[in-house]
Design an enzyme around this catalytic site. Structure first.
Site, mmCIF file in Angstrom:
data_model
loop_
_atom_site.group_PDB
_atom_site.id
_atom_site.type_symbol
_atom_site.label_atom_id
_atom_site.label_comp_id
_atom_site.label_asym_id
_atom_site.label_seq_id
_atom_site.Cartn_x
_atom_site.Cartn_y
_atom_site.Cartn_z
ATOM 1 N N LYS A 54 0.834 -1.213 0.000
ATOM 2 C CA LYS A 54 0.000 0.000 0.000
ATOM 3 C C LYS A 54 0.872 1.269 0.000
ATOM 4 O O LYS A 54 2.090 1.168 -0.081
ATOM 5 C CB LYS A 54 -0.954 -0.035 1.199
ATOM 6 C CG LYS A 54 -1.751 -1.342 1.328
ATOM 7 C CD LYS A 54 -2.773 -1.532 0.195
ATOM 8 C CE LYS A 54 -3.254 -2.968 0.060
ATOM 9 N NZ LYS A 54 -4.268 -3.411 0.987
HETATM 10 C C1 PLP Z 1 -5.189 -4.535 1.368
HETATM 11 C C2 PLP Z 1 -6.658 -4.486 1.351
HETATM 12 C C3 PLP Z 1 -7.443 -4.916 2.422
HETATM 13 C C4 PLP Z 1 -6.890 -5.656 3.617
HETATM 14 O O1 PLP Z 1 -5.857 -5.066 4.232
HETATM 15 P P1 PLP Z 1 -4.839 -5.972 5.104
HETATM 16 O O2 PLP Z 1 -4.024 -4.939 5.794
HETATM 17 O O3 PLP Z 1 -4.070 -6.795 4.135
HETATM 18 O O4 PLP Z 1 -5.648 -6.777 6.031
HETATM 19 C C5 PLP Z 1 -8.818 -4.737 2.346
HETATM 20 N N1 PLP Z 1 -9.399 -4.193 1.277
HETATM 21 C C6 PLP Z 1 -8.680 -3.803 0.198
HETATM 22 C C7 PLP Z 1 -9.401 -3.200 -0.953
HETATM 23 C C8 PLP Z 1 -7.295 -3.943 0.199
HETATM 24 O O5 PLP Z 1 -6.603 -3.581 -0.873
#
Ligand code: PLP
Length: 387
Positions: free
Chosen positions: A180
């Protein structure tokens, strides 16, 4: 391998983490509060609740809204499974809405058509980093008395009509997974202007106990009450120190993502067979992902599969975001979802590929992706790019 997304860690980040490791508080300490304040200030929200990951953030949001058995929550078909899973964790029923063909953002008309007497909330996913059509979603939510939640895991820094994602919906969930915008290793946060919801989520991340250890230490008290069934969704202080340090680079990194995306846009404009997702006017895209559609004439997804293999064999780590959630065996088995439920999502899914896009990519990396793309789609031996 040029990966589709990856973290960038500097000396400053390592120093920030090390300092906390030598401090009194490894978890539930002052760095958690500080990280929450940094994110709140950045997105323009009153409250932030830091948790152990983005999935926990979504789960906390569903808990705070009181989602339970018999409740329906509308989620888009194109998203990561965690969006829908968070509803199921609370005993609720996710109902899948279709997406818009060009942007793959949730289609407000489809959302409205799926509302029933049992619907309690809508989760809008700012897919790829582009804000949804909130001018249409907000009145729909208001008219039907529903809460609006944003899964903003792709959208840290994205703006909708001058407002940052995180200050638009009733609740917004973020993730700080390494792919991210910024990372804490694993981590997440929910932002909101609602103090009551924030207090519920603080309890929820700490077993449903109203006070945390640090608060009891201060008061010199051992007594606590567990009033709700919560989880251990806490984040550590060293993770938050990493997040604070990473946030200092967020503006610069977001600019870099936008520069790379603009370069891709320019280079692919005249290449037949490939088209980037459409961008909505009035928003600023945060480009977590750069998604293109492979328009190859066939509807089987074969062209996409060939291209995918071609990229991979060239050391370019493309990916596909996402398999429509309602097509996963769990959802078919548990909720009776099936092919045909969300026809646009199902058709467009077969065309999409996410190209590498992250702050650590060099100009040479970007050029390599562009050249590989042109080579495969035009079948040319030598490809010139405009440098
Ligand atoms: C990354 C992501 C999540 C989950 O996040 P984590 O930190 O991996 O649990 C949920 N929704 C979307 C759209 C994501 O890209």
């Amino acid at each position: 391998m040029i990966s589709y997304g990856r973290q960038k860690i500097g000396r400053d980040d390592i120093k920030a983490v090390s300092e906390v490791l030598e401090s009194d508080w490894l978890t539930t300490g002052p760095k958690v509060d500080e990280f929450e304040a940094v994110i709140c200030r950045y997105v323009g929200a009153e409250h932030g609740v830091a948790v152990s990951n983005g999935t926990a953030a979504l789960h906390a949001a569903m808990f705070a809204l009181g989602i339970g058995p018999g409740d329906e929550v509308i989620v888009p078909a194109i998203t990561f499974v965690a969006t829908a899973n968070s509803v199921v964790f609370c005993g609720g029923h996710p109902v899948f809405a279709d997406v818009e063909r060009g942007s793959l953002l949730v289609d407000p008309s489809s959302v409205e058509s799926k509302i029933t007497r049992k619907t309690r909330a809508i989760i809008a996913v700012d897919y790829a980093g582009q804000p949804c059509n909130y001018d249409r979603l907000q009145p729909i939510a208001r008219k039907h008395g529903l809460k609006l939640v944003t899964d903003g895991c792709h959208a840290l820094g994205a703006e909708y009509k001058g407002r940052r994602v995180g200050s638009i919906a009733d609740l917004t969930a973020f993730s700080f997974h390494p792919v991210k915008h910024i990372t804490t290793g694993e981590g997440g946060m929910i932002t909101t202007d609602d103090g009551i919801l924030a207090a519920k989520m603080r309890m929820f991340r700490n077993h449903g106990i109203a006070t945390d250890f640090r608060q009891r230490e201060k008061k010199g008290s051992w007594s606590y009450e567990m009033t709700e069934l919560g989880y251990n969704y806490r984040i550590t202080d060293f993770q938050c120190a990493l997040g604070i340090s990473q946030m200092k680079k967020q503006d610069k990194w977001l600019r870099r993502r936008r520069v790379i995306a603009a370069r891709y846009d320019r280079e692919f404009r005249d290449v037949p067979g490939i088209s980037p997702l459409t961008k909505r006017r009035g928003s600023r895209h945060a480009y977590h992902l750069y998604v293109v559609k492979i328009e190859g004439g066939d509807t089987s997804g074969e062209t996409r599969a060939e291209l995918f293999a071609g990229y991979r064999s060239r050391g370019i780590g493309v990916n596909v975001h996402y398999i429509p959630v309602h097509l996963h065996p769990f959802y078919k088995r548990t909720f009776g979802t099936a092919e045909g439920d969300c026809p646009v999502a199902e058709a467009e899914y077969k065309k999409i590929i996410s190209l590498p896009l992250h702050q650590g990519m060099s100009d040479a990396d970007v050029r390599e992706v562009i050249c590989a793309t042109k080579e495969m789609l035009r079948g040319q031996d030598a490809v010139q790019t405009q440098d």
